[in-house]
Motif scaffolding. Structure first.
Motif, short mmCIF file in Angstrom:
data_model
loop_
_atom_site.label_atom_id
_atom_site.label_comp_id
_atom_site.label_asym_id
_atom_site.label_seq_id
_atom_site.Cartn_x
_atom_site.Cartn_y
_atom_site.Cartn_z
N SER A 100 1.75 6.10 -2.98
CA SER A 100 0.88 5.21 -2.21
C SER A 100 -0.32 4.78 -3.04
O SER A 100 -0.59 5.33 -4.12
CB SER A 100 0.39 5.92 -0.94
OG SER A 100 -0.69 6.79 -1.25
N ASP A 101 -1.05 3.82 -2.53
CA ASP A 101 -2.25 3.35 -3.25
C ASP A 101 -3.39 4.36 -3.16
O ASP A 101 -4.40 4.22 -3.84
CB ASP A 101 -2.69 1.98 -2.72
CG ASP A 101 -3.05 2.00 -1.24
OD1 ASP A 101 -2.78 3.02 -0.55
OD2 ASP A 101 -3.60 0.99 -0.75
N GLU A 115 0.81 -1.21 0.00
CA GLU A 115 0.00 0.00 0.00
C GLU A 115 0.85 1.27 0.00
O GLU A 115 0.39 2.34 -0.42
CB GLU A 115 -0.95 0.01 1.20
CG GLU A 115 -0.28 0.10 2.56
CD GLU A 115 0.06 -1.27 3.14
OE1 GLU A 115 0.29 -1.32 4.38
OE2 GLU A 115 0.09 -2.25 2.38
#
Length: 562
Positions: free
Chosen positions: A504-505, A416
């Motif tokens: 980041s996701d 993530e």
């Protein structure tokens, strides 16, 4: 009444300002580049002419628009095309457009126009020279274009509500400057007074493009309607801005230019601090704020988006407007340090969208405190990027902690936290962002994750003695040069680093796009995904023949028409 400054309110903490959700809520303000340009052109009494308008009945041809300043002229050379509907696309991979443009440094000769006619319509596939300062292209907003042409041809004015909903007849899909495709480098114009501020070349190009689009739609209406054609009402034409479609190509800019972006944000934060430090607001200053608050609500009522993120933000903003109205009705602005009190209240009462709207709006009554900061927004400090090799390890560790303390304990191997990767597309040489674990892109990753890099450098520094030097460290670890440089730059550019994870996701590149576009002066941000956004530029601005010192600045705030 001259503004009084007693207690000094400090600038806001970069750790809060430089979060992506807040940067993605910025609004235009007095320091926006479009407003800087229109104020300057009016103040210096620039003159404008249209020496060439050679457009045929199919809407194909050439036009030239010249802006003459105190020392030199600039000319937009425009080429109108007959584009089949199936070729019309906002994608950067498009190879044909409704109109293409170059901003020429001076007044072009027939030979210059002939040369440009063979290259400008090709955009990336052509080549321009150092006499060209920018290269751009635009497509029609087909529905509104056809409505305006049909209405004028029938002897009528277009429907204002349709204009409010769309806001522009054409939208640019790229405005390239600073050396792309052979055009002049920034250094050529950086020392000119009229182009010293950032992006003045591009803003002038768009300003003249808007005039061309108005003239072209009038021409096409006359072709269709003949003697029955109505002339577009100037009060209606004024609300036709220029749209823009901006994608990921713009997002890395604010990562790659930490000093420049710092200067933009710091100028805005300094302006905000100065206004918050005003002890007593005069009746005239309060009246001006109240007037522009009312006018801004009209503009916000025209702001449309179907993207769920912006739909939610607009709902929050409209609720914030009611909250601000209640605050002004109950508490008012007559107390000591009224603007500081208003901003302090907003930090707990409003959304980030509303907080940043208010931060921009309170600057408006204070041109004497704010406008001079425009001269601080360019970046001419090349020495800032020279690494100080004598700096002790203890100090560089402290600098990294100052800007990236939040990132040092993240697990950067967790999916993530590194889900995305930035790369450059082979076909268009444009930045792209992909899914690291789903696409074969990691080998092509660009250095656009300064937080991850800061964490890696900090880890590599952990075993080094405090008294050792940066030079010794970099001899062993040259892969960390860019991080050490950025950490040292932050000493004088505290707003230069994004305080969020750019891979980041959950990262939303549209936050980066909006941050940059807000400084241009864009309005009505309309994300079309998390990676590209449509905006409007110069809506409400006077056209060249109307430009005066009286209307050169506050045009961004509409006034209701009868």
């Amino acid at each position: 009444m001259e503004a009084q400054t007693q207690t000094r309110i400090e600038r806001r903490d970069p750790a809060n300002v430089m979060r992506l959700s807040r940067l993605g809520s910025f609004h235009q303000c007095r320091l926006s580049f479009m407003r800087q340009l229109t104020r300057r052109m009016a103040r210096e009494n620039w003159s404008f002419s249209r020496p060439v308008f050679d457009i045929d009945d199919t809407g194909v041809g050439t036009a030239v628009y010249t802006a003459q300043g105190p020392d030199r002229a600039y000319s937009l050379v425009a080429f109108a095309h007959d584009l089949p509907p199936e070729k019309r696309s906002d994608r950067v991979i498009a190879d044909a457009w409704d109109a293409t443009f170059a901003l020429f440094d001076g007044i072009p000769t027939k030979a210059d126009i002939e040369r440009l006619s063979k290259n400008v319509p090709l955009q990336e596939a052509g080549r321009v020279s150092e006499t060209e300062l920018s290269l751009s292209r635009a497509n029609r907003s087909v529905r509104l274009w056809e409505h305006v042409v049909d209405a004028l041809a029938a002897g009528q004015q277009p429907d204002l509500n349709q204009i409010y909903q769309v806001g522009y007849l054409m939208r640019t899909t790229a405005v390239y400057g600073s050396g792309k495709f052979g055009a002049a480098d920034r250094e050529k114009v950086a020392d000119r007074p009229e182009t010293q501020a950032p992006f003045q070349v591009e803003m002038l190009s768009v300003y003249l493009t808007r005039t061309f689009v108005r003239d072209l739609v009038q021409h096409m209406a006359a072709v269709k309607g003949g003697d029955h054609t109505a002339k577009l009402d100037p009060d209606i034409a004024r609300w036709l801005g220029i749209g823009n479609s901006t994608g990921l190509g713009m997002a890395p800019f604010i990562v790659n230019h930490p000093v420049l972006f710092n200067n933009w944000v710091m100028a805005r934060e300094e302006a905000l601090a100065r206004v918050r430090s005003v002890e007593i607001a005069s009746p005239a200053e309060i009246d001006k704020f109240q007037e522009l608050f009312q006018r801004s609500q009209l503009s916000i009522s025209w702001w449309r988006s179907e993207h769920p993120i912006q739909v939610s933000k607009l709902a929050d903003l409209n609720a914030d407007l009611h909250a601000i109205s209640s605050y002004l009705a109950t508490k008012g602005l007559a107390e000591a340090y009224p603007w500081d009190a208003l901003i302090n209240w907003s930090e707990t009462a409003l959304s980030e969208e509303g907080q940043e709207y208010l931060a921009s709006l309170i600057l408006e009554p204070y041109e004497d405190l704010v406008d001079g900061l425009a001269s601080c927004m360019a970046d001419s400090r090349s020495e800032a990027f020279v690494i100080d090799g004598k700096m002790p390890i203890e100090q560089i560790r402290e600098l990294i902690r100052d800007t990236h303390d939040w990132a040092l304990d993240l697990d950067w191997a967790a999916p993530e936290n590194c889900a995305r990767a930035w790369y450059v597309s082979e076909e268009k040489l444009e930045p792209r962002m992909g899914e690291r674990f789903e696409e074969p892109i990691e080998d092509y990753e660009q250095p656009l994750a300064p937080a991850r890099d800061a964490s890696a450098a900090y880890s590599a520094l952990s075993d080094w003695e405090d008294t050792k030097t940066v030079a010794e460290f970099l001899l062993r670890h040259p892969e960390h040069r860019h991080t050490i440089r950025r950490a040292q730059v932050a000493r004088t550019a505290p707003y230069g680093e994004i305080r969020d994870n750019t891979i980041s996701d959950k990262v939303l590149p549209i936050d980066m796009l909006r941050a940059k576009l807000s400084f241009f002066g864009a309005t009505h941000f309309d994300p079309r995904s998390d990676r590209w956004v449509r905006i409007c530029m110069y809506s409400g601005a006077p056209y060249p023949e109307e430009l005066t010192s009286e209307n050169a600045d506050l045009w961004v705030y509409p006034q209701a028409t009868a």
